[in-house]
Enzyme design. Sequence first.
Site, PDB file in Angstrom:
ATOM      1  N   HIS A 105     -15.066  32.677  18.442  1.00 26.10           N
ATOM      2  CA  HIS A 105     -14.978  31.666  17.288  1.00 26.10           C
ATOM      3  C   HIS A 105     -13.714  31.840  16.238  1.00 26.10           C
ATOM      4  O   HIS A 105     -12.815  31.200  15.966  1.00 26.10           O
ATOM      5  CB  HIS A 105     -16.170  31.480  16.512  1.00 26.10           C
ATOM      6  CG  HIS A 105     -16.231  30.457  15.426  1.00 26.10           C
ATOM      7  ND1 HIS A 105     -16.748  29.097  15.552  1.00 26.10           N
ATOM      8  CD2 HIS A 105     -16.025  30.415  14.098  1.00 26.10           C
ATOM      9  CE1 HIS A 105     -16.660  28.536  14.362  1.00 26.10           C
ATOM     10  NE2 HIS A 105     -16.251  29.423  13.535  1.00 26.10           N
ATOM     11  N   GLU A 106     -13.695  33.228  15.727  1.00 24.37           N
ATOM     12  CA  GLU A 106     -12.675  33.543  14.806  1.00 24.37           C
ATOM     13  C   GLU A 106     -11.323  33.514  15.530  1.00 24.37           C
ATOM     14  O   GLU A 106     -10.494  32.990  14.854  1.00 24.37           O
ATOM     15  CB  GLU A 106     -13.044  34.924  14.275  1.00 24.37           C
ATOM     16  CG  GLU A 106     -14.448  34.994  13.379  1.00 24.37           C
ATOM     17  CD  GLU A 106     -14.501  34.009  12.210  1.00 24.37           C
ATOM     18  OE1 GLU A 106     -13.507  33.641  11.906  1.00 24.37           O
ATOM     19  OE2 GLU A 106     -15.638  33.432  11.937  1.00 24.37           O
ATOM     20  N   HIS A 137     -10.180  30.030  15.269  1.00 29.69           N
ATOM     21  CA  HIS A 137      -9.344  29.735  14.013  1.00 29.69           C
ATOM     22  C   HIS A 137      -7.885  30.014  13.912  1.00 29.69           C
ATOM     23  O   HIS A 137      -7.012  29.276  13.406  1.00 29.69           O
ATOM     24  CB  HIS A 137     -10.094  30.406  12.937  1.00 29.69           C
ATOM     25  CG  HIS A 137     -11.352  29.718  12.271  1.00 29.69           C
ATOM     26  ND1 HIS A 137     -11.610  28.387  12.190  1.00 29.69           N
ATOM     27  CD2 HIS A 137     -12.740  30.141  12.303  1.00 29.69           C
ATOM     28  CE1 HIS A 137     -12.653  28.013  11.609  1.00 29.69           C
ATOM     29  NE2 HIS A 137     -13.404  29.015  12.056  1.00 29.69           N
ATOM     30  N   GLU A 181     -14.635  23.766  12.278  1.00 33.38           N
ATOM     31  CA  GLU A 181     -15.500  24.565  12.766  1.00 33.38           C
ATOM     32  C   GLU A 181     -15.889  23.946  14.042  1.00 33.38           C
ATOM     33  O   GLU A 181     -16.415  24.739  15.145  1.00 33.38           O
ATOM     34  CB  GLU A 181     -16.794  24.485  11.828  1.00 33.38           C
ATOM     35  CG  GLU A 181     -16.595  25.204  10.396  1.00 33.38           C
ATOM     36  CD  GLU A 181     -16.279  26.537  10.868  1.00 33.38           C
ATOM     37  OE1 GLU A 181     -16.991  27.318  11.406  1.00 33.38           O
ATOM     38  OE2 GLU A 181     -15.392  27.070  10.086  1.00 33.38           O
ATOM     39  N   ASP A 224     -15.853  26.148  17.475  1.00 35.11           N
ATOM     40  CA  ASP A 224     -16.971  26.309  18.434  1.00 35.11           C
ATOM     41  C   ASP A 224     -16.507  25.785  19.800  1.00 35.11           C
ATOM     42  O   ASP A 224     -16.945  26.589  20.856  1.00 35.11           O
ATOM     43  CB  ASP A 224     -18.022  25.288  17.914  1.00 35.11           C
ATOM     44  CG  ASP A 224     -18.823  25.975  16.812  1.00 35.11           C
ATOM     45  OD1 ASP A 224     -18.559  27.150  16.405  1.00 35.11           O
ATOM     46  OD2 ASP A 224     -19.622  24.935  16.175  1.00 35.11           O
TER      47      ASP A 224
END
Length: 578
Positions: free
Chosen positions: A207-208, A211, A276, A280
């Site tokens: 997930h990170e 980003h 987000e 995801d």
Amino acid sequence: MSLSRRHPLRLAPPVRRVVAAVVALSLASAPFAQTAVTAPPASAAPRTAPSAASATQVIPGAPSTTPALPSLWSSLPAERDVTLPQVSPSALQGTGASSRPLSPLPDLGDSSQVALSPAQERKVGETIMRQIRAQGGYLEDPEVNDYLNALGYRLQVAGDVKQDFEFFAVPDGAINAFALPGGYIGVNTGLILLAQNESELASVLAHEMSHVTQHHMARMIDNQKNSMLMTLAGLALAVLASRSAGANRGDTVNAAIASAQALSAQQQLNFTRDNEYEADRIGFQRLVAAGFDPGGAATFMERLQRSARFIDGNTPSYLRTHPITYERIAEAQARAQDLPYRQVPDSLEFHLVRALLKSYQGDAREQVTNFDAALRERKFNNEIAERYGLVAALLRAENFARAKTELARLEQIAPPNPMIDAMAGNVLMGAKDYDAAVKRFASALARYPNKMQLVYDYPEALLKAGKPAQASAFAEAQLLRFPGNGPLHRTAARAYAEQNMRLKEHQHQGEYYAWAGALTLAIGQMELAAKAGDGDFYQVSVVETRLRKLRAEQAELQKSAFGRTGLAERATAAASDR
């Protein structure tokens, strides 16, 4: 596992929130050079324990912190995807993702890169990392950082990601993880301990990583510009209304201003949600492509929600910066539902790292008691890891005689592993059997030459064995392999100090301070090196060149800190949105 591992993990209250603060600060102070900055090695952490002196250490002369700010992940909607190995169409229904390869359309550019180019992102990230190290927000433990980087690399390779990443642990029991510009990803030790299997932890890293690959930081900065224009447009409308609304113009003006502010706030909220959901979706694809359990993300989200019910006071940091809704959990479950069931065994390193982190908590003797009880009652997930944690706790408690006994039991049941070799070497050092420790580390390095734990421990053992010349020679050789590695520079400085070689001592100490973010101290050491008087012309020239570069870097940072107030205001405003 080093002998200084005798104190629990703890982070001073002002430091616990430094990560969010330095992000906003560094966006204003970082020199936006157009050339990429080389990141420090993935395991750039000295093998000193997260003790009270190291986990909470603030380097003298380092940049000061600012009041805590929330997460910076507030930015524009998704603009581009990444090409990853495909998952089944049914698993992607309702997620906005397609199972078909992306169309080969020409790349017309990303508007976010006008605000912050990839080279600038890397420069900003390196500046933030220096401040995090200086303020004690970096866990100096190569075992933990090595593991996180190995796990991240598995996700990176499976997803064919071109971005460079560095993963590091933060010595904080709070549940949190975050991504910085340029590919730096921090994971709190509390989150590692909360994850009950490797797939859960991998889902957070995936997930990170998303980003970063989706340039959410750059989009955030670009979005601040758009939001400001929207607000200005609303104010202009209010001015026009004030000229034509007659008696009711006051109410009309107030309504126009309020509408502009509400629209800007709603836009920020929508952008946060989009980021987000995008992270995801793409993170799920990376998780599946790397061979992890597809249900890891949903399981960890549910675990976070359950843990929040039992925490007094504030919501866990990860829930504040990554708001988890039932909709997000349902979507994560839907993605995994139609995929074939996959039972993924955890790696031994996952269990060893968690046991090591447990051994740092609280009083060392209490941890010895806890590990003893778990082994006696057979309450553990992995016996090898439980015995490894017991040895670590005994070493921290300075019970070296029993540590030797328990290490022998551990090696009877454990397969060859560099973490166990390193533990054995540190037990020997604790027992002051330095020659045996040197031999153990040398033998392990022959098998695992890239294991940073061993790279750090071997010269330490040489120093304790009274062989500083060998220690400095080894450190210099490793610095050719891992240039810019701060802990190796620190070891080299100690080795040269014992040989009374002042220029080399101060030069390496200065490089360590530069890596740690204390430029003022780094400059002072380089000045001492230039005046040492025991170096040849070439050595002095190298020091003077480096000194000029450090002074220029410090001047640029100071200039940027006061010359980019607009960017600072935008970064601070964006941080306040979450």
